[in-house]
Scaffold this motif. Structure first.
Motif, mmCIF file in Angstrom:
data_model
loop_
_atom_site.group_PDB
_atom_site.id
_atom_site.type_symbol
_atom_site.label_atom_id
_atom_site.label_comp_id
_atom_site.label_asym_id
_atom_site.label_seq_id
_atom_site.Cartn_x
_atom_site.Cartn_y
_atom_site.Cartn_z
ATOM 1 N N LYS A 12 -6.455 7.795 -2.948
ATOM 2 C CA LYS A 12 -5.146 6.838 -3.866
ATOM 3 C C LYS A 12 -4.036 6.853 -2.776
ATOM 4 N N GLU A 72 -3.386 2.721 -2.616
ATOM 5 C CA GLU A 72 -1.777 2.214 -2.379
ATOM 6 C C GLU A 72 -1.441 1.476 -1.022
ATOM 7 N N SER A 84 -1.079 -2.547 -0.537
ATOM 8 C CA SER A 84 0.477 -3.051 -0.491
ATOM 9 C C SER A 84 -0.323 -3.914 1.339
#
Length: 174
Positions: free
Chosen positions: A46, A50, A54
């Motif tokens: 996770k 992320e 980004s």
């Protein structure tokens, strides 16, 4: 009866060891460990997902800038200020005035010269051109041309004031 106590204690620990080493107990412990490891892997996945999203967003934002820098730095010749100004939808006169207001250059006669602070940075080259007037008289006129290093300097200077080249503005508006 200490002997029987030792025997019963020994038998007890042998039974505990037997249960501990039974296939069911080994598999149960392995499953608990595997589930814990799986949970850790999910959490790490996770975080990395992320971070990846980004970074992908940042790459997309940086693409136009990188493309512009590549174009600027790959050009080998010195160019007039007007060419650089056109990247911004401006005139050479506007850019010369801007650079003057920023304390980068000053005008001596008809020629723009860099202040000493910038003179030895390799931002400009001077070329002399021969021109003829209406009567056919020729004269030499110096002209300041900007190197690609100078062009990048101008880009950074304008960027600090929020002025981006047209190519970056167009891509940011999409």
């Amino acid at each position: 009866k200490p002997c029987s106590l030792q025997t019963s204690c020994r038998e007890y620990f042998l039974e505990v060891e037997k249960k501990w080493n039974s296939p069911e107990a080994v598999v149960a412990r392995a499953l608990v460990f595997a589930n814990h490891q799986l949970e850790l892997a999910k959490q790490q996945n996770k975080v990395l997902t992320e971070k990846n999203l980004s970074q992908e967003k940042l790459i997309e934002e940086m693409k136009p800038k990188a493309t512009y820098h590549d174009l600027v730095l790959s050009a080998g010749n010195a160019i007039p200020i007007t060419t650089i100004a056109k990247d911004y939808g401006k005139s050479g006169r506007w850019l010369n005035s801007y650079l003057h207001e920023c304390g980068v250059q000053y005008k001596q006669g008809e020629v723009w010269l860099l202040y000493q602070k910038y003179a030895d940075k390799g931002y400009v080259k001077s070329r002399t051109y021969t021109v003829s007037d209406d009567c056919g008289n020729t004269s030499a006129k110096p002209h300041t041309l900007w190197t690609q290093k100078g062009r990048l300097f101008i880009y950074e200077l304008l960027k600090e004031d929020g002025i981006l080249p047209l190519i970056e503005r167009e891509n940011n508006e999409k």
